[in-house]
Design a protein around this motif. Structure first.
Motif, PDB file in Angstrom:
ATOM      1  N   UNK A   1       0.845  -1.199   0.000  1.00 35.25           N
ATOM      2  CA  UNK A   1       0.000   0.000   0.000  1.00 35.25           C
ATOM      3  C   UNK A   1       0.879   1.247   0.000  1.00 35.25           C
ATOM      4  N   UNK A   2       1.903   1.248   0.869  1.00 32.14           N
ATOM      5  CA  UNK A   2       2.790   2.420   0.944  1.00 32.14           C
ATOM      6  C   UNK A   2       3.455   2.661  -0.413  1.00 32.14           C
ATOM      7  N   UNK A   3       3.916   1.581  -1.061  1.00 36.48           N
ATOM      8  CA  UNK A   3       4.598   1.749  -2.355  1.00 36.48           C
ATOM      9  C   UNK A   3       3.641   2.277  -3.408  1.00 36.48           C
ATOM     10  N   UNK A   4       2.379   1.770  -3.389  1.00 40.91           N
ATOM     11  CA  UNK A   4       1.419   2.188  -4.414  1.00 40.91           C
ATOM     12  C   UNK A   4       0.976   3.631  -4.197  1.00 40.91           C
ATOM     13  N   UNK A   5       0.718   3.986  -2.928  1.00 38.18           N
ATOM     14  CA  UNK A   5       0.202   5.327  -2.648  1.00 38.18           C
ATOM     15  C   UNK A   5       1.261   6.391  -2.950  1.00 38.18           C
ATOM     16  N   UNK A   6       2.498   6.098  -2.519  1.00 40.46           N
ATOM     17  CA  UNK A   6       3.567   7.082  -2.761  1.00 40.46           C
ATOM     18  C   UNK A   6       4.462   6.616  -3.904  1.00 40.46           C
ATOM     19  N   UNK A   7       3.867   6.099  -4.968  1.00 39.69           N
ATOM     20  CA  UNK A   7       4.689   5.528  -6.031  1.00 39.69           C
ATOM     21  C   UNK A   7       5.565   6.610  -6.675  1.00 39.69           C
ATOM     22  N   UNK A   8       6.788   6.195  -6.978  1.00 35.35           N
ATOM     23  CA  UNK A   8       7.732   7.138  -7.576  1.00 35.35           C
ATOM     24  C   UNK A   8       8.521   7.932  -6.555  1.00 35.35           C
ATOM     25  N   UNK A   9       8.109   7.898  -5.272  1.00 34.04           N
ATOM     26  CA  UNK A   9       8.812   8.680  -4.245  1.00 34.04           C
ATOM     27  C   UNK A   9      10.047   7.909  -3.767  1.00 34.04           C
ATOM     28  N   UNK A  10      10.842   8.552  -2.907  1.00 30.75           N
ATOM     29  CA  UNK A  10      12.027   7.866  -2.361  1.00 30.75           C
ATOM     30  C   UNK A  10      11.604   6.679  -1.511  1.00 30.75           C
ATOM     31  N   UNK A  11      10.429   6.804  -0.845  1.00 30.60           N
ATOM     32  CA  UNK A  11       9.947   5.710  -0.002  1.00 30.60           C
ATOM     33  C   UNK A  11       9.672   4.478  -0.869  1.00 30.60           C
ATOM     34  N   UNK A  12       8.999   4.707  -2.015  1.00 27.12           N
ATOM     35  CA  UNK A  12       8.712   3.622  -2.946  1.00 27.12           C
ATOM     36  C   UNK A  12      10.005   2.955  -3.395  1.00 27.12           C
ATOM     37  N   UNK A  13      11.003   3.787  -3.721  1.00 30.24           N
ATOM     38  CA  UNK A  13      12.262   3.226  -4.218  1.00 30.24           C
ATOM     39  C   UNK A  13      12.980   2.425  -3.135  1.00 30.24           C
ATOM     40  N   UNK A  14      12.966   2.980  -1.914  1.00 31.59           N
ATOM     41  CA  UNK A  14      13.611   2.277  -0.803  1.00 31.59           C
ATOM     42  C   UNK A  14      12.925   0.937  -0.552  1.00 31.59           C
ATOM     43  N   UNK A  15      11.579   0.964  -0.464  1.00 30.27           N
ATOM     44  CA  UNK A  15      10.831  -0.267  -0.192  1.00 30.27           C
ATOM     45  C   UNK A  15      10.986  -1.273  -1.326  1.00 30.27           C
ATOM     46  N   UNK A  16      11.031  -0.771  -2.566  1.00 26.52           N
ATOM     47  CA  UNK A  16      11.214  -1.675  -3.705  1.00 26.52           C
ATOM     48  C   UNK A  16      12.536  -2.422  -3.596  1.00 26.52           C
ATOM     49  N   UNK A  17      13.574  -1.686  -3.200  1.00 28.00           N
ATOM     50  CA  UNK A  17      14.885  -2.316  -3.042  1.00 28.00           C
ATOM     51  C   UNK A  17      14.837  -3.368  -1.940  1.00 28.00           C
ATOM     52  N   UNK A  18      14.196  -3.014  -0.829  1.00 27.85           N
ATOM     53  CA  UNK A  18      14.078  -3.939   0.300  1.00 27.85           C
ATOM     54  C   UNK A  18      13.327  -5.203  -0.122  1.00 27.85           C
ATOM     55  N   UNK A  19      12.229  -4.995  -0.850  1.00 31.35           N
ATOM     56  CA  UNK A  19      11.403  -6.112  -1.298  1.00 31.35           C
ATOM     57  C   UNK A  19      12.191  -7.005  -2.255  1.00 31.35           C
ATOM     58  N   UNK A  20      12.985  -6.378  -3.121  1.00 29.63           N
ATOM     59  CA  UNK A  20      13.801  -7.154  -4.058  1.00 29.63           C
ATOM     60  C   UNK A  20      14.800  -8.011  -3.288  1.00 29.63           C
ATOM     61  N   UNK A  21      15.355  -7.425  -2.213  1.00 33.84           N
ATOM     62  CA  UNK A  21      16.303  -8.147  -1.365  1.00 33.84           C
ATOM     63  C   UNK A  21      15.612  -9.360  -0.730  1.00 33.84           C
ATOM     64  N   UNK A  22      14.404  -9.126  -0.184  1.00 36.33           N
ATOM     65  CA  UNK A  22      13.628 -10.216   0.423  1.00 36.33           C
ATOM     66  C   UNK A  22      13.315 -11.287  -0.604  1.00 36.33           C
ATOM     67  N   UNK A  23      13.030 -10.854  -1.815  1.00 35.27           N
ATOM     68  CA  UNK A  23      12.599 -11.773  -2.860  1.00 35.27           C
ATOM     69  C   UNK A  23      13.748 -12.667  -3.294  1.00 35.27           C
ATOM     70  N   UNK A  24      14.955 -12.075  -3.359  1.00 32.85           N
ATOM     71  CA  UNK A  24      16.058 -12.812  -3.961  1.00 32.85           C
ATOM     72  C   UNK A  24      16.940 -13.521  -2.938  1.00 32.85           C
ATOM     73  N   UNK A  25      16.783 -13.223  -1.647  1.00 29.20           N
ATOM     74  CA  UNK A  25      17.616 -13.885  -0.653  1.00 29.20           C
ATOM     75  C   UNK A  25      16.925 -15.168  -0.194  1.00 29.20           C
TER      76      UNK A  25
END
Lengths: 557, 326
Positions: free
Chosen positions: B125-149
């Motif tokens: 929800x946070x990523x979708x609501x604030x999409x394109x913001x630094x928060x979205x980018x930070x969370x996307x990176x975190x999620x990618x880390x969770x996904x690939x580890x």
């Protein structure tokens, strides 16, 4: 019409653009108009002229990337610079809005009544029970049938017209001062259209609302509004009193749109006249020049011969739904003579598209017989069907959806020829070039992809695809319904021209009586899967026998 | 009417499941017969040596002295009388064995799923609501880390950090052995043991759910009814939660239902790292010991769980989306 009193809505040199710098697209360009309290004003123009963008700018609903300039004053409040909070309080309370697609404009997971009550409770402190009572009153006001039952219905359980009534109830729930209606009837059948416009007009007077009606339909706005603002490419071309739109309009573009439209009352027929086309050219300084062009009538239109090309006897087509078998085409019989153009009119769901698919053998028929030049093709299969079907082709409604986006125009046409057994590559290339020329496209179109073309050009590609295998008989299923008036005139002229030069016969399907009147020698009216009336083009519009036909004619007249 | 149709739908689903379950059992029985060696050989091998007579006795004891087809028929005959057989190796009825392990797996995995849903939806929800913001980018990176580890690596790191260095949580087992705790104290003890395996299991699913919710919400936010909701004057929070997120729950249910089946099958790696007595390890041990009675019991149970999970998903979706007919 400008009085000394303050206007309810004043749009002052409004400009809206999307994108930045070199990619900037100016959707609305220094547009000014005003609406007095209780007044009905229309913004009219073809797709992409910026009329919907203007409505969204007034409501503060533009997407984030849009830049706005100018001013929009509503009852003394400046809306363009207003805070989010102010806008949210005005939306739904002081300004209500209804949209084009009643199917997708309601949230599918909530009951209709709850969605209306939600808007009510947002702006009025009402208890749940009081909101429900008020919602029920509103549904009665918009004359939704069985309101006490429908209040608990989900959107998908209502018909298109009923959904639009629910949308209207939602938009007027707080008795707004201004109602913005963005193409409110475009997605609806003609008979429903008239009812919805009557409802909006009645409510406007009853609740003394002002109305901003956005439409592409000149006839509609002339009938239901006080003043009409004609737009083209984001600019206002003229602002005229609606009553005199057809008499006093001066601007060549407006005149062109009037000339190009095929209203039922204009009694146009392809054997007598061509349709006027509006030509828009961009001037070097950046402005636009408009001209009306009346193509020459095709001289040698042969009358229909006495030879029967296609005969359909007692055809029945059915499909299965969760609740049983639906008979979409019920015992339909008719014939088309060589060189004839047969019109088929009916409202959505009447079975006209199913009928056309059954004739093309795209879906199976439950019973009956289809014969092309005396040969029974109802049960043919495989190669035999392929060969038998070759003289029959189809042009579809949606020029966007019916062309493969990943293949160039040349590939699309080439594949059609290969499938139909034209072996020589050189011959295919020659045929493709000739066909593109015939439908009015440049030879360079061969290497381009469908998305690079406008809607009208795409329909030309669709026509080229159908005609390149040299058919005798073409089923046109709503071929101009998705197109703007000026493009519609061009495509209809093209179809008439091709009919003459290639000796084609048409089955022309449309919900638009004006279009069918123009292009048909004979007309059939379909309702609930049955052909209820069939007559010559000269008689059906003046002396229809069936009550339903009269109702259809009255709805657009 | 709707209740009746719901019951009918459930009944139809269960009826369709019967041939499926039988198919799963026959296939897996055949596969295990194709493996070299039988339970008796493995048992004897572990003991070091065995005489011919001992082997005979072991074979009779494991029931593998009969012809293969007879073994299968006997198994199905017992199954029809709701008897899953007896594990010689664990010296316990297979049903009891599986049920004790299944409850541990369900406890662990449902806790992980609940955590992943809560955190994943919140991040999405946070990523979708604030999409394109630094928060979205930070969370996307975190999620990618969770996904690939891989979960086991996260598990090991959690053990190193939270257990060995900080000593906050026990590194393995599901309870403190010999503590004799009862009631709430016992529950709290199990909960403390669950923290690390739950975290290690949840991270991957957090990533899946967060990405799904982000995509679904962005898709839905372009729908026309969202514009209607804004035109009503609703606040952004009301639009995002009541109209956008509510519709995004429908695809979320589909994916969650699909994951539920895999989750409840248990995971050998996580259970091994944390010494958690779950189904995954039991399955692994049963395969290694060639003890088909236990393995078939587990497979039966897992297929039933998967079927049940699918049925639940169907019912939940019918409830969430009024357009689906019960």
């Amino acid at each position: 019409m400008s009085g000394p009193e303050q206007k309810l809505l004043e749009v002052d040199r409004l400009s809206v653009s999307f994108g930045r710098r070199e990619n900037e697209l100016r959707a609305v360009d220094a547009l000014s108009f005003s609406i007095g309290a209780g007044e009905a004003v229309a913004l009219v123009g073809e797709s992409g002229c910026g009329k919907s963008t203007t409505a969204h700018a007034i409501m503060g609903l533009l997407p984030d990337g849009a830049t706005r300039q100018g001013a929009v004053r509503f009852a003394g409040t400046e809306l363009l610079g207003a805070s989010r909070r102010t806008l949210q309080d005005i939306r739904g309370d002081k300004i209500g809005m209804i949209f084009q697609e009643p199917n997708s404009s309601l949230n599918p997971v909530y009951r209709v009544g709850d969605q209306i009550a939600e808007a009510l409770r947002r702006h009025r402190s009402l208890s749940r029970r009081a909101a429900r009572t008020r919602t029920l009153e509103l549904l009665e006001l918009v004359r939704l049938p069985h309101p006490s039952r429908q209040i608990d219905a989900y959107p998908h359980q209502l018909s298109g017209g009923q959904r639009q009534r629910a949308m209207i109830a939602m938009a007027i729930c707080c008795q707004p001062k201004l109602l913005i209606a963005d193409e409110p009837t475009t997605a609806l059948d003609a008979t429903i259209q008239a009812q919805i416009m009557e409802l909006i007009d009645g409510l406007r007077r009853e609740l003394s609302m002002a109305l901003l009606l956005i439409s592409h339909d000149l006839r509609l706005v002339a009938r239901w509004t006080d003043r009409v603002v004609v737009m083209h490419h984001g600019e206002k071309l003229e602002d005229v009193a609606a009553r005199e739109l057809f008499e006093t309009a001066r601007h060549p573009y407006t005149l062109g749109l009037i000339a190009a439209s095929v209203g039922l009352d204009r009694r146009l027929h392809y054997r007598k006249t061509t349709l006027a086309e509006v030509r828009t050219t961009r001037e070097p300084q950046g402005g636009y020049a408009f001209a009306i062009h009346q193509p020459h009538r095709v001289a040698d239109l042969p009358p229909a011969s006495s030879e029967t090309l296609l005969s359909v006897e007692n055809l029945v087509a059915e499909y299965q739904t969760g609740s049983g078998t639906v008979r979409a085409v019920d015992d339909v019989s008719f014939t088309i003579k060589a060189g004839e153009s047969l019109g088929l009119v009916g409202e959505s769901g009447c079975g006209k598209s199913t009928l056309s698919k059954a004739i093309m053998r795209l879906i199976p028929s439950a019973s009956g017989r289809i014969a092309l030049r005396g040969r029974d093709i109802t049960r043919l299969e495989g190669d035999e069907l392929k060969r038998a079907r070759r003289p029959m082709q189809m042009v579809f409604q949606d020029p966007y959806g019916s062309l493969n986006p990943r293949r160039s125009v040349g590939d699309i046409l080439n594949a059609t020829l290969v499938v139909n057994g034209v072996a020589s590559g050189a011959e295919r290339q020659q045929k493709i070039k000739a066909m593109l020329d015939q439908v009015g496209l440049l030879p360079s179109a061969i290497d381009r992809y469908p998305h690079e073309f406008s809607g009208g050009q795409r329909q030309r590609i669709g026509i080229a695809r159908a005609l390149i295998v040299e058919p005798e008989f073409v089923v046109c299923d709503e071929p101009v319904s998705a197109l703007d008036v000026s493009i519609q005139a061009q495509i209809l002229n093209l179809l008439v021209e091709l009919k003459a030069s290639l000796g084609l016969s048409y089955l022309f399907i449309s919900h638009d009586l004006g279009v069918v009147q123009y292009i048909s020698d004979r007309v059939m009216v379909m309702k609930d899967g049955v052909i209820i009336e069939e007559a010559d083009h000269g008689t059906i519009w003046t002396s229809p026998r069936q009550a339903y036909t009269r109702e259809l004619i009255a709805a657009v007249g | 009417m709707t209740a009746l149709r719901l019951v009918q739908k459930t009944g139809r689903g269960l009826l369709n499941a019967i041939p499926l379950v039988i198919g799963v059992l026959v296939l897996n029985f055949t596969l295990i017969q194709l493996l070299p060696g039988d339970a008796a050989e493995v048992f004897a091998g572990e003991a070091g040596a065995a005489t011919r007579e001992t082997m005979e006795l072991l074979r009779i004891r494991f029931g593998v002295d009969q012809p293969v087809l007879d073994q299968l028929i006997i198994y199905f005959y017992n199954l029809a009388r709701l008897n899953l057989g007896f594990s010689v190796r664990y010296n316990a009825p297979v049903a009891d064995l599986i049920l004790s392990r299944l409850s541990m797996t369900v406890l662990l995995k449902l806790a992980a799923l609940a955590l992943a849903l809560a955190v994943g939806v919140a991040i999405g929800v946070a990523m979708a609501v604030w999409r394109g913001s630094w928060l979205d980018r930070f969370l996307s990176a975190l999620v990618l880390l969770f996904y690939s580890t891989p979960g086991f690596w996260i598990g090991l790191m959690l053990v190193v950090l939270l257990s060995i260095n900080l000593g906050w949580f026990p590194p393995e087992g599901y309870r403190t052995i010999g503590s004799g705790l009862k009631g709430w104290a016992y529950a709290a003890d199990v909960a403390r043991h669950m923290v690390l395996p739950v975290l290690a299991t949840a991270t991957f699913f957090v990533a899946i759910f967060a990405r799904l919710i982000r995509t679904a919400m962005i898709d839905i936010s372009r729908q026309e009814f969202v514009r209607t909701a804004k035109a009503k004057g609703l606040t952004p929070a009301q639009v995002n939660i009541k109209h956008i997120l509510r519709n995004a729950l429908i695809p979320l249910t589909t994916v969650t239902g699909m994951q539920l089946g895999t989750l409840l099958g248990g995971s050998v790696v996580i259970e091994t790292i944390f010494g958690w007595p779950g189904l995954g390890r039991l399955t692994y041990e049963a395969v290694m010991a060639r003890e088909y009675v236990v393995l078939l019991g587990i497979l039966l149970m897992s297929s039933l769980v998967v079927i049940l999970a699918n049925l639940l998903t169907d019912l939940l979706q019918t409830w969430l989306d009024p357009r689906i007919k019960a």
